[in-house]
Design a protein around this motif. Structure first.
Motif, PDB file in Angstrom:
ATOM      1  N   ALA A 191      16.803  10.069   3.670  1.00 11.33           N
ATOM      2  CA  ALA A 191      16.502   9.814   4.632  1.00 11.33           C
ATOM      3  C   ALA A 191      17.760   9.562   5.557  1.00 11.33           C
ATOM      4  O   ALA A 191      19.070   9.716   5.679  1.00 11.33           O
ATOM      5  N   GLY A 192      16.831  10.241   6.866  1.00 11.50           N
ATOM      6  CA  GLY A 192      17.735  10.119   8.405  1.00 11.50           C
ATOM      7  C   GLY A 192      17.899  12.260   8.394  1.00 11.50           C
ATOM      8  O   GLY A 192      18.163  12.403   9.361  1.00 11.50           O
ATOM      9  N   ASP A 193      18.053  13.065   7.741  1.00 14.74           N
ATOM     10  CA  ASP A 193      17.601  14.152   7.779  1.00 14.74           C
ATOM     11  C   ASP A 193      16.782  14.071   8.815  1.00 14.74           C
ATOM     12  O   ASP A 193      15.417  13.983   8.856  1.00 14.74           O
ATOM     13  N   ARG A 194      16.806  16.295   9.923  1.00 14.85           N
ATOM     14  CA  ARG A 194      16.700  16.438  10.705  1.00 14.85           C
ATOM     15  C   ARG A 194      16.610  17.556  10.231  1.00 14.85           C
ATOM     16  O   ARG A 194      17.224  17.901  10.004  1.00 14.85           O
ATOM     17  N   LEU A 195      15.204  18.006  10.040  1.00 15.55           N
ATOM     18  CA  LEU A 195      14.924  19.344  10.059  1.00 15.55           C
ATOM     19  C   LEU A 195      14.058  20.492  11.184  1.00 15.55           C
ATOM     20  O   LEU A 195      13.182  19.709  11.544  1.00 15.55           O
ATOM     21  N   PRO A 196      14.537  21.419  11.417  1.00 18.66           N
ATOM     22  CA  PRO A 196      15.209  21.209  12.629  1.00 18.66           C
ATOM     23  C   PRO A 196      13.068  22.207  12.289  1.00 18.66           C
ATOM     24  O   PRO A 196      12.956  22.923  11.226  1.00 18.66           O
ATOM     25  N   VAL A 197      12.306  22.982  13.270  1.00 19.07           N
ATOM     26  CA  VAL A 197      11.084  24.059  13.015  1.00 19.07           C
ATOM     27  C   VAL A 197      11.654  25.176  13.942  1.00 19.07           C
ATOM     28  O   VAL A 197      11.926  25.161  15.289  1.00 19.07           O
ATOM     29  N   GLY A 198      11.376  26.710  12.811  1.00 20.10           N
ATOM     30  CA  GLY A 198      11.711  27.708  13.435  1.00 20.10           C
ATOM     31  C   GLY A 198       9.839  28.299  14.351  1.00 20.10           C
ATOM     32  O   GLY A 198       9.516  27.935  14.363  1.00 20.10           O
ATOM     33  N   THR A 199      10.482  29.504  14.489  1.00 22.65           N
ATOM     34  CA  THR A 199       9.461  30.132  15.246  1.00 22.65           C
ATOM     35  C   THR A 199       9.257  31.491  13.639  1.00 22.65           C
ATOM     36  O   THR A 199       8.221  32.234  14.461  1.00 22.65           O
ATOM     37  N   LEU A 200       8.921  30.925  12.303  1.00 24.41           N
ATOM     38  CA  LEU A 200       8.418  31.518  11.396  1.00 24.41           C
ATOM     39  C   LEU A 200       6.684  32.071  11.363  1.00 24.41           C
ATOM     40  O   LEU A 200       6.369  31.927  10.877  1.00 24.41           O
ATOM     41  N   SER A 201       6.092  31.338  12.460  1.00 26.26           N
ATOM     42  CA  SER A 201       4.499  31.930  12.771  1.00 26.26           C
ATOM     43  C   SER A 201       3.815  33.051  12.810  1.00 26.26           C
ATOM     44  O   SER A 201       4.766  33.667  13.980  1.00 26.26           O
ATOM     45  N   ALA A 202       2.515  33.443  12.558  1.00 26.19           N
ATOM     46  CA  ALA A 202       2.127  34.735  12.744  1.00 26.19           C
ATOM     47  C   ALA A 202       1.135  34.102  13.464  1.00 26.19           C
ATOM     48  O   ALA A 202       1.726  33.432  15.107  1.00 26.19           O
ATOM     49  N   GLY A 203      -0.179  34.385  13.753  1.00 26.91           N
ATOM     50  CA  GLY A 203      -1.825  34.605  14.029  1.00 26.91           C
ATOM     51  C   GLY A 203      -1.578  33.089  14.351  1.00 26.91           C
ATOM     52  O   GLY A 203      -1.250  32.365  13.800  1.00 26.91           O
ATOM     53  N   GLU A 204      -2.723  32.620  15.063  1.00 27.62           N
ATOM     54  CA  GLU A 204      -2.879  31.377  14.971  1.00 27.62           C
ATOM     55  C   GLU A 204      -3.863  31.113  13.484  1.00 27.62           C
ATOM     56  O   GLU A 204      -4.716  31.775  13.199  1.00 27.62           O
ATOM     57  N   PRO A 205      -3.788  30.096  13.124  1.00 26.37           N
ATOM     58  CA  PRO A 205      -4.256  29.563  11.959  1.00 26.37           C
ATOM     59  C   PRO A 205      -6.038  29.505  12.378  1.00 26.37           C
ATOM     60  O   PRO A 205      -6.271  28.960  13.238  1.00 26.37           O
TER      61      PRO A 205
END
Lengths: 200, 283
Positions: free
Chosen positions: B143-157
């Protein structure tokens, strides 16, 4: 040659020299889709990203079991060791020699890392003379400190980090055997030559 | 950014692991149920290398730091956003500040939370996976961990909801003969592939310890340690087999009687303590 599920083959050979030859050949010329090569005492596991075929098995069977090309020099690592391990006296008794003579032998051998696998950074060091082939402790220790230098069977090894273990401990080193921030992360990898240097 | 409010019994970051390091003693690790992990990534348009959160036995609660596209797959859990029911096996938009909550699965063990861009903790030896055996990668979530969000996305879902075959009530894992079948007594293979097995509580990401008929050895000499694969069914001297999963040791010193086929490893990763299942010989 044994199948090992739908992604791997296990090649069994006679001895460590043949393991080294097979490993070297598959490093020079990997099988198509080879993702992992795991040498051990008498086997090399070849993991692929696809199902192995009869052609793969045939190629493994044809590999030379003695390395015809001189092995490329993968380097020499010198480990500074304080020989004050809790099992040194026991090892000396088993070898019927004084502890100082055991230390002298251990510091003159040029070991070779045969394979790893026990923990990240652990290397099974081959090259012990038969009289220093000692059995594991009958009761393993629940806690062996990082850097402990031990003997078991025909191998020497250094514990990369604190763990349980049954090897006969003859000394300790300050060397960092495994560090993910280092390149390469493991100090000892198959093929590397190792010398133990006594420090006090 | 995703903030962990509660991790549930066990939540870890997982991707496709660290293949290629076995010779220095590092196991591949990675998502235990590769199919569910891969589906979660596809639902949010991620690249295959993106990391997800592997949620064991549900109970995860996270808060979105900004508008995020997420998806939950694997062991079916009730999903809710700010207390309102939300879809499973489908992409789902969280607005900034929204709280996503996973209930407990009625069947199966591991659910996967993907976020568009991937969980971007620092990679270790090329992977963001937590290796529970050797302690590599990020620690388990708290609890309390902050998870960064990256840029590993390809096309639009482009998928609204994925048709997924429900987890079977009577699971069957297909097995191939292992490399050391001849080290076990003659009847061991027949027992393995005809009797019912149950998963004991001494099971984790390393492997499942199984209870069933005792499998006896034919040879009692010591097998020199040799390389292991996920899915290997190893028989220790006590005769109770161990089915290895993602965080299996690199080598093992007991004979491997059988190996579960790669497609069925995902199903094996969904078995929980107390579950019964069978092995079926495919050759």
């Amino acid at each position: 040659m044994f199948p090992c599920g739908d992604r791997a083959l296990l090649a069994e050979v006679a001895d460590l020299d043949a393991v080294a030859a097979v490993r070297a050949a598959l490093r020079r010329a990997p099988l198509p889709g080879q993702v992992e090569l795991v040498p051990a005492a008498r086997t090399v596991l070849v993991v692929l990203d696809r199902a192995p075929t009869e052609t793969d098995a045939a190629r493994l069977r044809r590999l030379p079991l003695t390395d015809p090309a001189p092995a490329p020099d993968t380097g020499l690592v010198e480990l500074s060791v304080v020989f004050d391990g809790p099992d040194l006296a026991e090892v000396a008794a088993l070898a019927r020699r004084p502890p100082s003579s055991v230390v002298e032998t251990l510091t003159t051998i040029e070991f070779t890392v045969a394979f790893g696998g026990f923990a990240p950074g652990f290397g099974y060091l081959a090259g012990l003379p038969p009289e220093l082939s000692v059995p594991r402790r009958t009761t393993p220790r629940t806690r062996v400190p990082a850097g402990s230098v031990g003997l078991a069977g025909s191998f020497a090894g250094v514990y990369p980090r604190e763990s349980p273990g049954g090897w006969q401990l003859v000394g300790r080193t300050d060397a960092v055997l495994f560090d993910v921030h280092r390149d390469p992360p493991a100090l000892l990898a198959p093929g590397i030559r190792v010398r133990l240097r006594e420090v006090r | 950014m995703l903030t962990v409010l509660a991790p549930g019994p066990l939540a870890t970051v997982q991707d496709l692991g660290r293949p290629g390091w076995a010779s220095i003693g590092v196991t591949t690790s990675g998502a235990a149920d590769r199919a569910a992990h891969g589906l979660a990534n596809r639902l949010v348009g991620n690249e295959p290398a993106a990391a997800t959160v592997e949620v064991t036995a549900g109970g995860l609660r996270v808060r979105a730091g900004r508008t995020l596209l997420v998806a939950v797959t694997g062991a079916p859990v009730p999903v809710s956003v700010d207390g309102r029911a939300a879809p499973f096996d489908a992409p789902l938009t969280l607005s900034a500040g929204a709280e996503l909550s996973l209930g407990r699965p009625a069947i199966g063990l591991r659910s996967y939370l993907a976020v568009r861009g991937g969980v971007d903790v620092p990679p270790v030896l090329g992977s963001r996976s937590t290796d529970s055996l050797s302690g590599l990668g990020p620690p388990r979530l708290t609890a309390g961990d902050r998870l960064p969000v990256g840029t590993l996305s390809a096309g639009e879902p482009f998928v609204d909801v994925a048709p997924v075959r429900p987890l079977p009530a009577r699971p069957v894992l297909r097995v191939l003969p292992g490399p050391r079948r001849d080290w076990l007594a003659q009847e061991a293979w027949a027992l393995l592939t005809s009797q019912e097995w149950s998963v004991t509580s001494d099971s984790d990401r390393v492997g499942l310890r199984l209870a069933g008929p005792r499998l006896d050895r034919a040879r009692h000499d010591e097998l020199p340690s040799e390389g292991l694969v996920p899915g290997a069914v190893q028989v220790p001297p006590d005769g109770a087999p161990v089915l290895f999963l993602s965080d299996h040791p690199v080598t093992g010193g007991y004979p491997v009687l059988a190996v579960v086929t790669t497609p069925d490893l995902s199903l094996a990763a969904q078995l929980r303590p107390g579950d019964s299942f069978r092995f079926r010989a495919v050759r």
